[in-house]
Design a protein around this motif. Sequence first.
Motif, PDB file in Angstrom:
ATOM      1  N   THR A  98      39.745  18.735   6.670  1.00  0.00           N
ATOM      2  CA  THR A  98      41.030  19.268   6.225  1.00  0.00           C
ATOM      3  C   THR A  98      41.125  20.760   6.479  1.00  0.00           C
ATOM      4  OG1 THR A  98      41.232  17.570   4.526  1.00  0.00           O
ATOM      5  CG2 THR A  98      42.536  19.580   4.218  1.00  0.00           C
ATOM      6  N   TRP A  99      40.113  21.520   6.052  1.00  0.00           N
ATOM      7  CA  TRP A  99      40.161  22.977   6.228  1.00  0.00           C
ATOM      8  C   TRP A  99      40.164  23.379   7.697  1.00  0.00           C
ATOM      9  CZ3 TRP A  99      41.521  26.504   2.731  1.00  0.00           C
ATOM     10  CH2 TRP A  99      41.550  26.099   1.401  1.00  0.00           C
ATOM     11  N   TRP A 100      39.379  22.708   8.530  1.00  0.00           N
ATOM     12  CA  TRP A 100      39.383  23.056   9.962  1.00  0.00           C
ATOM     13  C   TRP A 100      40.683  22.625  10.621  1.00  0.00           C
ATOM     14  CZ3 TRP A 100      36.859  26.937  11.434  1.00  0.00           C
ATOM     15  CH2 TRP A 100      35.583  27.219  10.951  1.00  0.00           C
ATOM     16  N   SER A 101      41.319  21.562  10.131  1.00  0.00           N
ATOM     17  CA  SER A 101      42.626  21.194  10.691  1.00  0.00           C
ATOM     18  C   SER A 101      43.664  22.256  10.347  1.00  0.00           C
ATOM     19  CB  SER A 101      43.076  19.815  10.209  1.00  0.00           C
ATOM     20  OG  SER A 101      43.477  19.849   8.866  1.00  0.00           O
ATOM     21  N   TRP A 102      43.545  22.853   9.157  1.00  0.00           N
ATOM     22  CA  TRP A 102      44.451  23.952   8.801  1.00  0.00           C
ATOM     23  C   TRP A 102      44.172  25.176   9.669  1.00  0.00           C
ATOM     24  CZ3 TRP A 102      43.639  23.032   2.894  1.00  0.00           C
ATOM     25  CH2 TRP A 102      44.413  21.941   2.499  1.00  0.00           C
ATOM     26  N   VAL A 103      42.901  25.437   9.960  1.00  0.00           N
ATOM     27  CA  VAL A 103      42.561  26.536  10.873  1.00  0.00           C
ATOM     28  C   VAL A 103      43.228  26.295  12.226  1.00  0.00           C
ATOM     29  CG1 VAL A 103      40.671  27.584  12.189  1.00  0.00           C
ATOM     30  CG2 VAL A 103      40.406  27.213   9.728  1.00  0.00           C
ATOM     31  N   ALA A 142      31.885  27.049   3.528  1.00  0.00           N
ATOM     32  CA  ALA A 142      31.482  25.680   3.199  1.00  0.00           C
ATOM     33  C   ALA A 142      30.447  25.178   4.205  1.00  0.00           C
ATOM     34  CB  ALA A 142      32.689  24.756   3.161  1.00  0.00           C
ATOM     35  N   MET A 143      30.654  25.447   5.476  1.00  0.00           N
ATOM     36  CA  MET A 143      29.672  25.021   6.480  1.00  0.00           C
ATOM     37  C   MET A 143      28.326  25.707   6.245  1.00  0.00           C
ATOM     38  SD  MET A 143      31.802  24.703  10.022  1.00  0.00           S
ATOM     39  CE  MET A 143      30.345  24.208  10.926  1.00  0.00           C
ATOM     40  N   CYS A 192      41.838  30.283   5.455  1.00  0.00           N
ATOM     41  CA  CYS A 192      41.326  28.934   5.762  1.00  0.00           C
ATOM     42  C   CYS A 192      39.992  29.016   6.491  1.00  0.00           C
ATOM     43  CB  CYS A 192      42.329  28.166   6.618  1.00  0.00           C
ATOM     44  SG  CYS A 192      43.787  27.640   5.729  1.00  0.00           S
ATOM     45  N   GLY A 193      39.893  29.931   7.430  1.00  0.00           N
ATOM     46  CA  GLY A 193      38.646  30.091   8.176  1.00  0.00           C
ATOM     47  C   GLY A 193      37.501  30.501   7.276  1.00  0.00           C
ATOM     48  N   ALA A 194      37.777  31.385   6.318  1.00  0.00           N
ATOM     49  CA  ALA A 194      36.731  31.822   5.389  1.00  0.00           C
ATOM     50  C   ALA A 194      36.226  30.656   4.546  1.00  0.00           C
ATOM     51  CB  ALA A 194      37.252  32.947   4.492  1.00  0.00           C
ATOM     52  N   GLN A 201      39.204  29.562  -4.252  1.00  0.00           N
ATOM     53  CA  GLN A 201      38.518  28.550  -3.446  1.00  0.00           C
ATOM     54  C   GLN A 201      37.302  29.160  -2.757  1.00  0.00           C
ATOM     55  OE1 GLN A 201      39.684  25.197  -3.265  1.00  0.00           O
ATOM     56  NE2 GLN A 201      37.615  24.964  -2.547  1.00  0.00           N
ATOM     57  N   ILE A 202      37.447  30.370  -2.241  1.00  0.00           N
ATOM     58  CA  ILE A 202      36.320  31.058  -1.598  1.00  0.00           C
ATOM     59  C   ILE A 202      35.201  31.296  -2.604  1.00  0.00           C
ATOM     60  CG2 ILE A 202      35.618  33.269  -0.576  1.00  0.00           C
ATOM     61  CD1 ILE A 202      38.408  33.258   0.839  1.00  0.00           C
ATOM     62  N   VAL A 203      35.548  31.761  -3.794  1.00  0.00           N
ATOM     63  CA  VAL A 203      34.544  32.013  -4.834  1.00  0.00           C
ATOM     64  C   VAL A 203      33.847  30.721  -5.230  1.00  0.00           C
ATOM     65  CG1 VAL A 203      34.227  32.754  -7.236  1.00  0.00           C
ATOM     66  CG2 VAL A 203      35.660  34.103  -5.693  1.00  0.00           C
ATOM     67  N   THR A 204      34.616  29.653  -5.404  1.00  0.00           N
ATOM     68  CA  THR A 204      34.042  28.357  -5.793  1.00  0.00           C
ATOM     69  C   THR A 204      33.079  27.846  -4.734  1.00  0.00           C
ATOM     70  OG1 THR A 204      35.988  27.806  -7.094  1.00  0.00           O
ATOM     71  CG2 THR A 204      34.589  25.970  -6.399  1.00  0.00           C
ATOM     72  N   VAL A 205      33.484  27.890  -3.483  1.00  0.00           N
ATOM     73  CA  VAL A 205      32.626  27.406  -2.402  1.00  0.00           C
ATOM     74  C   VAL A 205      31.392  28.297  -2.266  1.00  0.00           C
ATOM     75  CG1 VAL A 205      32.510  26.987   0.096  1.00  0.00           C
ATOM     76  CG2 VAL A 205      34.507  26.286  -1.188  1.00  0.00           C
ATOM     77  N   TRP A 206      31.562  29.598  -2.435  1.00  0.00           N
ATOM     78  CA  TRP A 206      30.439  30.532  -2.339  1.00  0.00           C
ATOM     79  C   TRP A 206      29.385  30.240  -3.412  1.00  0.00           C
ATOM     80  CZ3 TRP A 206      29.139  33.835   1.352  1.00  0.00           C
ATOM     81  CH2 TRP A 206      28.118  34.740   1.085  1.00  0.00           C
ATOM     82  N   ARG A 207      29.839  29.900  -4.609  1.00  0.00           N
ATOM     83  CA  ARG A 207      28.922  29.627  -5.723  1.00  0.00           C
ATOM     84  C   ARG A 207      28.345  28.214  -5.695  1.00  0.00           C
ATOM     85  NH1 ARG A 207      32.469  32.244 -10.620  1.00  0.00           N
ATOM     86  NH2 ARG A 207      32.104  34.421 -10.069  1.00  0.00           N
TER      87      ARG A 207
END
Length: 110
Positions: A53-58, A95-96, A88-90, A35-41
Motif C-alpha cells: 500500500t505505501w509503495w503504491s502511494w509512492v 518500515a522496510m 509516504c516514502g519515509a 505513522q513515522i514515529v510508530t513505525v520507527w518505534r
Amino acid sequence: MTTPWSMGMPDGPLALIAWAYLLTNAVRMFTYVPQIVTVWRCQDGARSLSLLTWWSWVLSHITAIAYGVLVVRDLPFLMITLINLAGCGAVAAIAMRRRAQWRRRTLCTA
C-alpha cells in the motif's frame, strides 16, 4: 510553445475545490508524523503495515509529479505532491528498514 507555471487559485466554484485540496493536503502532511514515529518505534518489523500500500502511494505520487510538471504545470500542486511523496516514502523506507532489522534479529536468536 509551453505554458507558464500556474501560481494562482481558480475563480468561481473551482476556487472552493482548490482550497479544499490545499487544506486537506496541508493537514495530511502532518498525519505522516505519527505513522513515522510508530513505525520507527516498532519492534516486530512493522509487520502490520502494508508495504504494498505505501509503495503504491509512492508510485502514485511519482506519477502525480510527472503530471504536475508536464501537464498542469502547477507549482502548488507540485509542492504538495512532493511533500506527500516524502511522507509516504519515509514511512515505506523506515518500515522496510525495521523489517530487515527484525529478520536479522530473529535469525540471530534462532
